[in-house]
Scaffold this motif. Structure first.
Motif, mmCIF file in Angstrom:
data_model
loop_
_atom_site.group_PDB
_atom_site.id
_atom_site.type_symbol
_atom_site.label_atom_id
_atom_site.label_comp_id
_atom_site.label_asym_id
_atom_site.label_seq_id
_atom_site.Cartn_x
_atom_site.Cartn_y
_atom_site.Cartn_z
ATOM 1 N N GLU A 211 0.230 11.678 2.405
ATOM 2 C CA GLU A 211 0.592 10.630 3.359
ATOM 3 C C GLU A 211 0.139 9.259 2.848
ATOM 4 O OE1 GLU A 211 2.133 10.335 6.410
ATOM 5 O OE2 GLU A 211 2.829 12.410 6.407
ATOM 6 N N LEU A 212 -1.023 9.219 2.221
ATOM 7 C CA LEU A 212 -1.505 7.945 1.673
ATOM 8 C C LEU A 212 -0.599 7.468 0.542
ATOM 9 C CD1 LEU A 212 -3.517 5.662 1.518
ATOM 10 C CD2 LEU A 212 -4.997 7.125 0.112
ATOM 11 N N GLU A 213 -0.188 8.372 -0.331
ATOM 12 C CA GLU A 213 0.728 7.974 -1.401
ATOM 13 C C GLU A 213 2.044 7.470 -0.822
ATOM 14 O OE1 GLU A 213 3.034 9.675 -5.373
ATOM 15 O OE2 GLU A 213 1.434 10.882 -4.481
ATOM 16 N N LEU A 214 2.530 8.141 0.212
ATOM 17 C CA LEU A 214 3.767 7.725 0.874
ATOM 18 C C LEU A 214 3.612 6.326 1.474
ATOM 19 C CD1 LEU A 214 6.600 8.254 2.038
ATOM 20 C CD2 LEU A 214 5.505 9.514 3.916
ATOM 21 N N ALA A 215 2.512 6.100 2.180
ATOM 22 C CA ALA A 215 2.280 4.795 2.812
ATOM 23 C C ALA A 215 2.155 3.691 1.769
ATOM 24 C CB ALA A 215 1.039 4.849 3.691
ATOM 25 N N GLN A 216 1.517 3.999 0.651
ATOM 26 C CA GLN A 216 1.355 2.999 -0.410
ATOM 27 C C GLN A 216 2.679 2.723 -1.114
ATOM 28 O OE1 GLN A 216 -1.812 4.949 -2.582
ATOM 29 N NE2 GLN A 216 -3.407 3.747 -1.556
#
Length: 270
Positions: free
Chosen positions: A140-145
């Motif tokens: 999810e963090l990679e997606l948000a970034q």
């Protein structure tokens, strides 16, 4: 409290593999329910794009929703969207998909970890749920970034099945730092956070994410939110949106971001 501007920005037609009704029929249901706007966001799982023929279903979805938009002009604002599942697992394909059609809204979501089934298919007795969630929030963090979507969908998606369906207790405080990092990335990239109301009609009994995360998003400076029923049936279009709007107000928001041509239009909550 009765709200005037009921907007449902996460709805699936029968062009999703798990959808059940046509865009036209769902628009009829939305109009009867008094909605102002509906955004159709059929599934496109990027990691299975060609394998499961999403290139074909996306075409049919865009065509059918465009017809419904024309048919309901003046009665219901119909927007054309897509839900990109796992876009960061194949970023070039994700970017190709977004350029194929003139979408109003692109939802970013994670439904499964890499090379694993959807969270809805797992039996959690066979897994360390905290290890799964650790990997999930990393994704999810990679997606948000990456940030090339418009709204980040159902941030706590695995809990629908871990907690709601299979009865596990999960302490999300273990992930507070990661969740903060996700929310900050959403804010920094000028994206929206979705309040997904499907949980109100499911065993989990709450929105995804829940009130604590929505408040935290606001405290961190988050301004853009969307509301979605995640409906796969005509009778669920708009379900729980009024409760989601009240939750948004309680968390300090006074408007909803309605995406048109990939740009947010702020609609007052009233």
């Amino acid at each position: 409290m009765a709200f005037k501007n009921i907007l449902d920005m996460h709805v699936h037609t029968d062009n999703s593999f798990d959808g059940n009704h046509s865009a036209m029929f769902m628009c009829e249901a939305a109009e009867k329910a008094g909605l102002r706007s509906v955004t159709f966001t059929d599934h496109c799982e990027v990691d299975f794009y060609k394998e499961r023929h999403f290139d074909q279903s996306d075409f049919h979805s865009y065509f059918e929703v465009s017809k419904a938009r024309s048919a309901f002009t003046g009665k219901l604002l119909v927007n054309v969207g897509i839900e990109l599942g796992q876009p960061t697992y194949d970023k070039p394909t994700a970017e190709y998909i977004m350029k194929r059609f003139n979408y109003d809204q692109v939802i970013g979501s994670i439904h499964n970890l890499r090379d694993m089934p959807d969270f809805c298919e797992l039996q959690y007795d066979d897994y360390d749920i905290y290890k799964l969630l650790d990997e999930y929030f990393d994704e999810e963090l990679e997606l948000a970034q990456w940030g090339k979507f418009d709204t980040l969908a159902h941030l706590t998606y695995p809990l629908r099945y871990m907690v709601g369906d299979q009865g596990y207790e999960v302490d999300l405080n273990k992930y507070s730092d990661k969740i903060d990092a996700i929310l900050k990335a959403v804010i920094e990239n000028g994206k929206a956070l979705e309040i997904n109301t499907s949980g109100y009609r499911q065993k989990i009994g709450r929105t995804m994410p829940d009130v604590d995360i929505i408040k935290r998003y606001r405290d961190l400076g988050g301004e853009l939110i969307t509301l979605g029923s995640d409906s796969h049936f005509a009778e669920h279009v708009g379900a729980g949106i009024d409760r989601g709007m009240q939750l948004a107000v309680d968390c300090g928001f006074d408007s909803i971001a309605l995406f048109q041509q990939r740009e947010p239009v702020l609609i007052p909550i009233e």
